[in-house]
Design an enzyme around this catalytic site. Structure first.
Site, PDB file in Angstrom:
ATOM      1  N   GLY A  58      51.356  17.996  42.209  1.00  0.00           N
ATOM      2  CA  GLY A  58      50.188  17.121  42.107  1.00  0.00           C
ATOM      3  C   GLY A  58      50.144  16.214  43.305  1.00  0.00           C
ATOM      4  O   GLY A  58      51.148  16.078  44.015  1.00  0.00           O
ATOM      5  N   CYS A  85      57.747  20.419  42.391  1.00  0.00           N
ATOM      6  CA  CYS A  85      57.190  19.444  43.336  1.00  0.00           C
ATOM      7  C   CYS A  85      56.927  18.098  42.645  1.00  0.00           C
ATOM      8  O   CYS A  85      57.870  17.465  42.215  1.00  0.00           O
ATOM      9  CB  CYS A  85      55.952  20.020  44.015  1.00  0.00           C
ATOM     10  N   TYR A  86      55.663  17.678  42.486  1.00  0.00           N
ATOM     11  CA  TYR A  86      55.415  16.411  41.790  1.00  0.00           C
ATOM     12  C   TYR A  86      56.096  16.416  40.423  1.00  0.00           C
ATOM     13  O   TYR A  86      56.663  15.408  39.995  1.00  0.00           O
ATOM     14  CB  TYR A  86      53.905  16.167  41.620  1.00  0.00           C
ATOM     15  N   HIS A 172      57.944  25.234  46.096  1.00  0.00           N
ATOM     16  CA  HIS A 172      56.983  25.933  45.228  1.00  0.00           C
ATOM     17  C   HIS A 172      57.376  27.403  45.032  1.00  0.00           C
ATOM     18  O   HIS A 172      57.028  28.250  45.847  1.00  0.00           O
ATOM     19  CB  HIS A 172      55.579  25.877  45.859  1.00  0.00           C
ATOM     20  N   GLU A 174      56.095  29.453  43.076  1.00  0.00           N
ATOM     21  CA  GLU A 174      54.935  30.263  42.680  1.00  0.00           C
ATOM     22  C   GLU A 174      54.179  30.855  43.869  1.00  0.00           C
ATOM     23  O   GLU A 174      53.409  31.789  43.692  1.00  0.00           O
ATOM     24  CB  GLU A 174      53.987  29.440  41.798  1.00  0.00           C
ATOM     25  N   SER A 226      26.288  42.808  32.929  1.00  0.00           N
ATOM     26  CA  SER A 226      25.777  42.681  34.300  1.00  0.00           C
ATOM     27  C   SER A 226      26.252  43.838  35.168  1.00  0.00           C
ATOM     28  O   SER A 226      25.725  44.057  36.251  1.00  0.00           O
ATOM     29  CB  SER A 226      26.269  41.372  34.911  1.00  0.00           C
ATOM     30  N   GLY A 227      27.264  44.549  34.686  1.00  0.00           N
ATOM     31  CA  GLY A 227      27.836  45.601  35.526  1.00  0.00           C
ATOM     32  C   GLY A 227      29.027  45.094  36.320  1.00  0.00           C
ATOM     33  O   GLY A 227      29.729  45.857  36.964  1.00  0.00           O
ATOM     34  N   GLY A 228      29.271  43.768  36.263  1.00  0.00           N
ATOM     35  CA  GLY A 228      30.452  43.195  36.908  1.00  0.00           C
ATOM     36  C   GLY A 228      31.696  43.501  36.063  1.00  0.00           C
ATOM     37  O   GLY A 228      31.580  44.005  34.947  1.00  0.00           O
ATOM     38  N   VAL A 229      32.857  43.166  36.616  1.00  0.00           N
ATOM     39  CA  VAL A 229      34.115  43.508  35.946  1.00  0.00           C
ATOM     40  C   VAL A 229      34.223  42.837  34.569  1.00  0.00           C
ATOM     41  O   VAL A 229      34.495  43.496  33.558  1.00  0.00           O
ATOM     42  CB  VAL A 229      35.332  43.073  36.803  1.00  0.00           C
ATOM     43  N   ASP A 230      33.959  41.525  34.536  1.00  0.00           N
ATOM     44  CA  ASP A 230      34.213  40.796  33.293  1.00  0.00           C
ATOM     45  C   ASP A 230      33.308  41.265  32.156  1.00  0.00           C
ATOM     46  O   ASP A 230      33.773  41.522  31.050  1.00  0.00           O
ATOM     47  CB  ASP A 230      34.026  39.280  33.511  1.00  0.00           C
ATOM     48  N   SER A 231      32.012  41.367  32.429  1.00  0.00           N
ATOM     49  CA  SER A 231      31.125  41.754  31.322  1.00  0.00           C
ATOM     50  C   SER A 231      31.349  43.208  30.939  1.00  0.00           C
ATOM     51  O   SER A 231      31.216  43.577  29.771  1.00  0.00           O
ATOM     52  CB  SER A 231      29.663  41.459  31.648  1.00  0.00           C
ATOM     53  N   SER A 232      31.729  44.063  31.893  1.00  0.00           N
ATOM     54  CA  SER A 232      31.980  45.470  31.560  1.00  0.00           C
ATOM     55  C   SER A 232      33.215  45.603  30.664  1.00  0.00           C
ATOM     56  O   SER A 232      33.203  46.344  29.689  1.00  0.00           O
ATOM     57  CB  SER A 232      32.209  46.303  32.825  1.00  0.00           C
ATOM     58  N   LYS A 373      41.898  37.337  36.234  1.00  0.00           N
ATOM     59  CA  LYS A 373      41.074  38.447  36.730  1.00  0.00           C
ATOM     60  C   LYS A 373      41.853  39.764  36.839  1.00  0.00           C
ATOM     61  O   LYS A 373      41.367  40.810  36.432  1.00  0.00           O
ATOM     62  CB  LYS A 373      40.515  38.068  38.112  1.00  0.00           C
TER      63      LYS A 373
END
Ligand code: XMP
Length: 517
Positions: A58, A85-86, A172, A174, A226-232, A373
């Site tokens: 942070g 870190c923080y 870090h 990550e 919509s044809g995008g990844v998420d809605s598909s 994602k």
């Protein structure tokens, strides 16, 4: 959908820029992970029943009065805590160590001496390149802690109190710049927290399908596809769970990428993979009509947004009342809307919060709400969706209209579709790891003189864009191999009518945006 039995690690967000990255890395280790703001009460944290806790970095100084802090009972409650870190400075400050401004600020890759007998560093060698980014440092560790890593400028680069299950690292783990960082996180979740590693995408899909069936019963669900990844992936998950009780509505506004409509129809339409109801609305003429003569970017966006709602509303009315409206909200949307973590109340997301008031439904259903994602893409593969759907890059709602400078016409749409398809085909020949985060062609409003055969031409210039980014708020230009660009450019001028010049956009974001309008 997290089940009660699902083991989890809870990331407590103190405003660090890498909060989502920590959660993603933990999930890569096979352990479910959520992000929660440091403002959450200890009761709320306990109710999540985590196997371990990670404090993020942070921007604040732990020793200042107004800095983010946490209920000290977190250290005695019996669940292991790792501070990063923080988070490490806060832990030390609260438990009696000394945190102050470092005489030498450390930033960047740093060789750190590790005590490899620590459960955090088991399996590593005693010198490890780590990513440092701090102005403050831990001058002396809190009582009860032993120092297990240091650098010449940082006497306490990591410390542990094994008896209390408290660990902290100044660097870090990550970020990819830290060698073996994922191994360190994996050591924490397995060696320290005793996780079993139950987070797998195939079981997620199976359990979510089961949970959706139970929740929805015989109810009806409407999904805007919509044809995008998420809605598909959202639609595929529901189709698998409830079949004909689901109706997907897909609107072709005439501003889609080449073949996109056919691709979506072949998966979700008749003869496709799923037996749910699928409505494809051909609204191309309607949108072109509304966009005629409009050249201002905001004007185009507004028209498309409003018209889209109108078309969807008409279809929803035909379907009538439904029990659920399905949305492809994903975990970063939830976090970025300020509902999850702390760092990014920056951007409110259109998927979260703003529900369409014209659809008559009782409840919203968001089967991907817990996924990042890359996990959504993995779930899509588990569900048997084709690679061209699950691997799609982001595509804006207003579609090609914001990749055509000035007025949109069906002719210009066809030009940019063809050029874009060629460009993507060439870039897709590169190994996946070398492909940019987003790459597309845009039609400039500029025409210039060229020569083809013996003839003088006066035609459009197309611009190619390729950017690398993690958050899409800032972006670097991706330096594509020259052969990729020249092959794409040659093919575009040869194969696409009305283009006689190809330009490459070398601008970062900021000052430019990723899209052209
Ligand atoms: P910009 O152009 O703002 O784009 O740098 C950042 C990211 O957002 C996408 N984008 C949009 N997505 N509706 C969307 O759904 C929009 O109006 C829109 N405008 C930009 C863009 O493709 C990039 O990934």
């Amino acid at each position: 959908m997290q089940t009660k039995e699902q083991e989890m690690i809870l990331v407590i967000d103190f405003g660090g820029q890498y909060n989502q990255l920590i959660a993603r890395r933990v999930r890569e280790c096979g352990v479910y992970c959520e992000i929660i703001s440091y403002r959450a009460s200890l009761d709320k944290i306990k109710a999540k029943n985590p196997k371990g806790i990670i404090f993020t970095g942070g921007p604040n100084s732990a020793y200042l009065e107004d800095s983010p802090t946490i209920d000290p009972e977190i250290y005695t409650w019996g669940v292991p805590v790792l501070g990063i870190c923080y988070g490490s400075q806060l832990m030390m400050h609260m438990l009696g160590g000394n945190v102050c401004i470092a005489p030498e600020r450390e930033y960047g890759k740093t060789v750190v001496d590790l005590d490899v007998t620590s459960p955090m560093f088991s399996g590593l060698s005693d010198k490890n390149v780590c990513w440092m980014s701090h102005n403050d440092y831990i001058e002396t560790a809190a009582p009860g802690f032993e120092i297990v890593a240091h650098t010449p400028n940082c006497p306490v680069a990591a410390a542990q109190d094994k008896a209390r299950g408290l660990y902290c690292v100044q660097f870090h783990p990550e970020v990819l710049h830290t060698d073996n960082g994922t191994k360190m996180l994996s050591n924490f979740v397995y060696n320290v927290c005793g996780c079993a590693g139950t987070w797998k995408m195939d079981s997620f899909v199976e359990e979510t399908v089961k949970a959706l069936k139970a929740k929805i019963g015989s109810g009806k669900v409407l999904c805007a596809l919509s044809g995008g990844v998420d809605s598909s992936v959202c639609a595929a998950m529901l189709a698998k769970a409830i079949g004909k009780q689901l109706t997907c509505v897909f609107v072709d506004h005439g501003l889609l990428r080449k073949n996109e409509r056919e691709e979506v129809c072949s998966v979700f339409g008749e003869g496709g993979q799923f037996d749910s109801n699928f409505i494809c609305v051909d609204a191309r003429e309607r949108f072109y009509g509304k966009l005629k003569g409009v050249s201002a970017p905001e004007g185009k966006r507004k028209i498309i947004g409003e018209e889209f709602i109108r078309v969807f509303e008409e279809e929803a009315k035909k379907i009538g009342a439904v029990d659920y409206l399905a949305q492809g909200t994903i975990y970063p949307d939830v976090v970025e809307s300020g509902l999850g973590g702390e760092s990014a109340t920056i951007k409110s997301h259109h998927n979260v919060g703003g529900l369409p008031d014209f659809v008559d439904f009782k409840e919203i259903v968001e089967p991907l709400r817990d996924l990042f994602k890359d996990e959504v893409r993995q779930a899509g593969r588990e569900l048997g969706l084709p690679e061209y759907l699950v691997a799609r890059q982001p595509f804006p709602g207003p579609g090609l209209a914001i990749r055509i400078i000035g007025e949109v016409t069906p002719e210009k749409v066809a030009i940019v579709q063809d050029a874009d398809a060629i460009y993507r085909e060439e870039v897709d020949k590169l190994p996946a790891a070398e492909r940019p985060s987003q790459y597309f062609a845009a039609l400039t409003n500029m025409r210039s003189v060229g020569v083809m055969g013996d003839e003088r031409t006066y035609d459009y210039a197309i611009a190619l864009r390729a950017v690398t980014t993690t958050d899409f708020m800032t972006a670097e230009v991706t330096m594509l191999p020259p052969a990729t660009i020249t092959t794409a450019a040659n093919r575009i001028v040869n194969e696409v009518k009305h283009i006689n010049r190809v330009l490459f956009d070398y601008t970062t974001k900021p000052p430019a945006t990723i899209e052209f309008e």
